[in-house]
Design a protein around this motif. Structure first.
Motif, short mmCIF file in Angstrom:
data_model
loop_
_atom_site.label_atom_id
_atom_site.label_comp_id
_atom_site.label_asym_id
_atom_site.label_seq_id
_atom_site.Cartn_x
_atom_site.Cartn_y
_atom_site.Cartn_z
N ASP A 15 0.68 -1.19 -0.57
CA ASP A 15 0.23 -0.29 -0.17
C ASP A 15 1.12 1.18 -0.10
O ASP A 15 0.35 2.32 -0.64
N LYS A 16 2.13 1.34 0.96
CA LYS A 16 3.04 2.68 0.72
C LYS A 16 3.40 2.71 -0.44
O LYS A 16 3.86 3.71 -0.78
N LEU A 17 3.96 1.73 -1.28
CA LEU A 17 4.51 2.06 -2.71
C LEU A 17 3.86 2.72 -3.49
O LEU A 17 3.37 3.39 -4.01
N GLN A 18 2.09 1.77 -3.13
CA GLN A 18 1.12 1.94 -4.63
C GLN A 18 0.78 3.88 -4.56
O GLN A 18 0.31 4.58 -5.23
N LYS A 19 1.42 3.92 -3.34
CA LYS A 19 0.65 5.99 -3.08
C LYS A 19 1.83 6.07 -3.21
O LYS A 19 1.62 7.65 -3.90
N GLU A 20 3.22 5.86 -3.30
CA GLU A 20 4.22 6.78 -3.46
C GLU A 20 3.89 6.50 -4.75
O GLU A 20 4.46 8.05 -6.10
N LEU A 21 3.73 5.39 -6.08
CA LEU A 21 4.21 5.57 -7.45
C LEU A 21 2.54 5.87 -8.32
O LEU A 21 2.98 6.95 -8.98
N GLN A 22 1.80 6.23 -7.25
CA GLN A 22 0.74 6.96 -7.43
C GLN A 22 0.56 8.49 -7.82
O GLN A 22 0.55 8.95 -8.72
N GLN A 23 1.50 8.90 -7.38
CA GLN A 23 2.44 10.79 -6.72
C GLN A 23 2.70 10.87 -8.22
O GLN A 23 2.60 11.68 -8.89
N TYR A 24 3.97 9.75 -8.65
CA TYR A 24 4.27 9.63 -10.06
C TYR A 24 3.72 10.16 -10.81
O TYR A 24 3.65 10.48 -11.82
N ALA A 25 2.67 8.61 -11.08
CA ALA A 25 1.69 8.52 -12.00
C ALA A 25 0.93 9.51 -12.64
O ALA A 25 -0.09 10.00 -13.35
N LYS A 26 0.91 10.70 -10.93
CA LYS A 26 -0.02 11.92 -11.85
C LYS A 26 0.17 12.59 -12.50
O LYS A 26 -0.58 13.30 -13.89
#
Length: 191
Positions: A84-95
């Motif tokens: 979950d922690k990594l998903q949040k980090e990668l989602q910020q980049y994907a934005k």
């Protein structure tokens, strides 16, 4: 045998993340550091993943990244589970990074004629980030070793860790785990 890459403690990881926040390509570089630290993927594996490997059709980070056999050191396909922690980090980049072609690499390179990082150029970027943050003895493998040590530190069996790292041999996995003072303190208190 050459000296192993340094494992990072939470203070050092914070130092690296604070450093990348002040540099160009901050979101990309933060995502590169965190994917290494929180997934344990090899540099060559990170450089090979495609946008569609990480982001689903709804624009969300997948809970699993499937690595193709040709992109792993062992030449065997494997699944990388995304916390979950990594998903949040990668989602910020994907934005901020949304290529028109989802078959492009997930991590862009700033070079105009590039389709993304090669394993070598990504290793160099990791080295330069750690050096810029003032850390010694760090390399592209520091994230992978930190991941292994953190997982082992929480009591996860070496067999599970072997699968997460994609090792064929459990002795290879054992080399990745750094026995730190916190682990030793907890171990003696079990007696």
């Amino acid at each position: 045998m050459s000296k192993q890459a340094k494992t990072l403690n939470p203070v050092e990881l914070r130092r690296v993340l604070d450093y990348v926040a002040t540099r160009k390509h901050a979101l990309r570089n933060r995502a590169l550091i965190t994917i290494s630290m929180y997934s344990g993927m090899r540099c060559g594996e990170i450089s090979s993943i495609l946008y569609s490997d990480v982001i689903d059709v709804d624009g969300k980070v997948r809970s699993e990244i499937r690595l193709r056999a040709e992109n792993t050191k062992t030449k065997e396909a494997r699944t990388v589970f995304v916390s979950d922690k990594l998903q949040k980090e990668l989602q910020q980049y994907a934005k901020v990074y949304k290529p028109a072609d989802t078959n492009l690499k997930f991590f862009y390179s700033q070079k105009n004629d590039s389709d993304g990082f090669t394993p070598n150029t990504l290793c160099q970027l990791y080295f330069n980030i750690y050096k810029g943050a003032g850390l010694q003895n760090c390399s592209s493998h520091s994230g992978r070793r930190t991941f292994a040590t953190e997982i082992a530190n929480k009591g996860v069996s070496i067999r599970v860790l072997q699968k997460l790292l994609g090792h064929k041999n459990i002795q290879t996995t054992a080399i990745y785990v750094d026995a730190n003072d916190d682990m030793l303190r907890r171990a003696v208190n079990l007696a």
